[in-house]
Design a protein around this motif. Structure first.
Motif, short mmCIF file in Angstrom:
data_model
loop_
_atom_site.label_atom_id
_atom_site.label_comp_id
_atom_site.label_asym_id
_atom_site.label_seq_id
_atom_site.Cartn_x
_atom_site.Cartn_y
_atom_site.Cartn_z
N TYR A 159 11.20 34.88 26.67
CA TYR A 159 10.94 34.94 28.12
C TYR A 159 10.31 33.64 28.61
CZ TYR A 159 9.43 36.50 32.68
OH TYR A 159 9.25 36.61 34.03
N ASP A 160 9.37 33.12 27.83
CA ASP A 160 8.65 31.92 28.25
C ASP A 160 8.38 31.07 27.00
OD1 ASP A 160 6.92 29.98 29.07
OD2 ASP A 160 5.45 31.34 29.97
N ASN A 161 9.21 30.05 26.80
CA ASN A 161 9.09 29.31 25.54
C ASN A 161 7.89 28.35 25.52
OD1 ASN A 161 9.93 27.10 26.98
ND2 ASN A 161 12.01 27.05 26.12
N THR A 162 7.10 28.35 26.59
CA THR A 162 5.88 27.54 26.54
C THR A 162 4.73 28.30 25.86
OG1 THR A 162 4.99 28.27 28.67
CG2 THR A 162 6.53 26.40 28.72
N CYS A 163 4.92 29.62 25.66
CA CYS A 163 3.84 30.43 25.06
C CYS A 163 3.44 29.93 23.68
CB CYS A 163 4.25 31.90 24.96
SG CYS A 163 4.37 32.72 26.55
N ARG A 164 4.44 29.47 22.93
CA ARG A 164 4.16 29.02 21.56
C ARG A 164 3.08 27.95 21.53
NH1 ARG A 164 8.79 27.65 17.20
NH2 ARG A 164 6.97 27.65 15.88
N ASN A 165 3.14 27.03 22.47
CA ASN A 165 2.19 25.92 22.45
C ASN A 165 1.04 26.10 23.45
OD1 ASN A 165 3.43 24.37 20.42
ND2 ASN A 165 4.99 23.72 21.89
N GLN A 166 1.35 26.66 24.61
CA GLN A 166 0.33 26.71 25.67
C GLN A 166 -0.39 28.05 25.72
OE1 GLN A 166 -0.09 23.83 27.10
NE2 GLN A 166 1.72 23.00 26.08
N GLY A 167 0.13 29.06 25.03
CA GLY A 167 -0.44 30.40 25.18
C GLY A 167 0.17 31.09 26.39
#
Ligand code: PLP
Length: 454
Positions: free
Chosen positions: A149-157
């Motif tokens: 859904y949101d591939n920034t979660c891996r790095n940014q939370g």
């Protein structure tokens, strides 16, 4: 080691004899545990004969999960070939992160994953892993959905208010996992169930629409095939329709009864499973394989890699990612949970596994017929279920289960549906036959008879 294996043999034989003589071991009250058994660890070691005697005592007092009197858990009994496979996994002590260290066992795991994917009509792009259990499989499904859904979660939370949906009857791991994954327990919506304990898809859509209106971010639906208490099957195709409409990840928790994928007769209960994004089933529940053995299957294997890969130059030094399943698993060192299930599958084939699955449903039908034919029983679970939830006469099921255990008669637990408590008899022991189900009811009725007279 050979000397220790002789000790093992003696202990294993002791255990099997004890199981025969006392299928329900005498419960030790927790407050007396350290007085009754010599469990304390000390500075000095002990000779082998003393060690053997203590080990035998521990075995004797351990609750027996493989006998015909055990109905308390969603597992029971044992398949010999699977047990041998598990013992060999301990002896070999490989780790499942690289082909260099796993060798043939990497191929063994792949066979299980790819054959399972084929049985649920997942495409060639599918992949999977063997996780530490259904809770972990569900967690990994949730994490993949989050990152998709949101591939920034891996790095940014997690930065958005992301909402997950699951039914009121689903397994408690869903809310725990939401907290671990940074989603938050408060962002799990519990969908109403009908009188059979199945998710009401109309309520699912209502709640999704409501969250969208509030500007939140629906991203994940967890369906359940075999709910933990009632053994109910959520309507897979109907949930898939909603997930497609709102573009949500559909994870199907088949930890308990997803094993119907092996059965021509019962796989209709998970019809539409090929429309899910991820799916799991536990061989340690219906298939008599030692704990734990949970297969997580993912329709597009890339998601597993995207969420779980990490570089590690000290570990991944040879072979491609395809042969190094550490790139698609949660752990670093990972126990070989593949060999035991493969050893069973190799021995009895898909057809043999199908027979095990079908037998549970046949025994459940038989148990239901006993309950239905006697007006002293009230039935709460539905006809599709391998769990028979019932009450007998007007006896409080909580008291009844406790008494049966304290008297070393039967080990069976109780559950609740819509606040009503009942006894939950589960048909998942691959070693049981009709006569053992009959024996269960005979023992229960005899106990209640004595109780009333006494
Ligand atoms: C048992 C169960 C789980 C949890 O599986 P574990 O292997 O015990 O972690 C998850 N979902 C359902 C429906 C279950 O019955």
């Amino acid at each position: 080691m050979k000397k220790d294996l002789l000790l093992f043999n003696e202990l294993a034989n002791h255990l099997l004899d004890v199981e025969n003589q006392s299928p329900v071991s005498t419960p030790i009250p927790a407050t007396q545990l350290y007085e009754r058994l010599d469990l304390k660890l000390k500075d000095d070691g002990i000779p082998d004969d003393e060690w053997l005697a203590i080990m035998k005592e521990v075995l004797s007092f351990t609750p027996k999960t493989a006998t015909h009197h055990f109905f308390n858990q969603l597992f029971g009994g044992r398949q010999g070939k699977a047990v041998v496979g598990d013992m060999l996994a301990s002896l070999l002590n490989n780790s499942m992160y690289t082909y260099k260290i796993g060798g043939p066992h990497i191929g063994i795991e792949k066979q299980i994953i790819h054959n399972s994917c084929a049985l649920i009509d997942y495409p060639k792009t599918s992949n999977g892993t063997i996780a530490t259990g259904g809770s972990m499989s569900n967690y990994m499904g949730l994490v993949m959905a989050r990152d998709y859904y949101d591939n920034t979660c891996r790095n940014q939370g997690v930065t958005k208010k992301m909402i997950a949906y699951t039914s009121k009857e689903s397994h408690y791991s869903v809310s725990k996992n939401a907290s671990f994954a940074g989603i938050g327990r408060a962002n799990v919506r519990y969908i109403k169930t009908n009188e059979r304990g199945e998710m009401m898809v109309s309520d699912l859509e209502t709640q999704i629409k409501n969250d969208l209106k509030l500007g939140y971010h629906p991203f994940f639906v967890n369906g359940t095939v075999g709910t933990t208490v009632l053994g109910a099957f959520d309507p897979v195709n109907e949930i898939a329709d909603i997930c497609e409409k709102y573009k949500l990840w559909f994870h199907l928790d088949g930890a308990y009864c997803g094993t119907v994928l092996f059965s021509e007769k019962y796989k209709h209960l998970i019809k539409g499973v090929n429309r899910t994004d991820s799916f799991c089933y536990n061989a340690h529940k219906m298939l008599g394989t030692p704990l734990s053995c949970s297969m997580l299957l993912v329709k597009n294997g890339q998601h597993l890699y995207d969420s779980f890969n990490n570089d590690a130059s000290y570990l991944y030094q040879a072979d491609g990612d395809d042969l190094n399943p550490g790139k698609t698993s949660f752990q670093c060192g990972r126990r070989n949970d593949a060999l035991k299930f493969w050893a069973l599958w190799k021995s009895i084939g898909k057809n043999g596994i199908e027979k095990l699955v079908n037998k549970h449903f046949e025994l459940a039908d038989y148990a239901r017929s006993i309950v239905r034919d006697n007006p002293d029983y009230t039935l709460y679970s539905s006809d599709d279920s391998v769990a028979i939830c019932f009450n007998y006469k007007d006896i409080d099921p909580r008291t009844l289960c406790a008494e049966l255990y304290e008297n070393s008669t039967l080990v069976v637990g109780f559950g609740y549906f819509k606040d009503i408590p009942f006894v939950r008899l589960v048909c998942v022991n691959t070693n049981n036959e009709k006569k053992h189900i009959k024996q269960f009811f005979d023992l229960l009725e005899a106990h209640v008879g004595e109780r009333i007279e006494g």
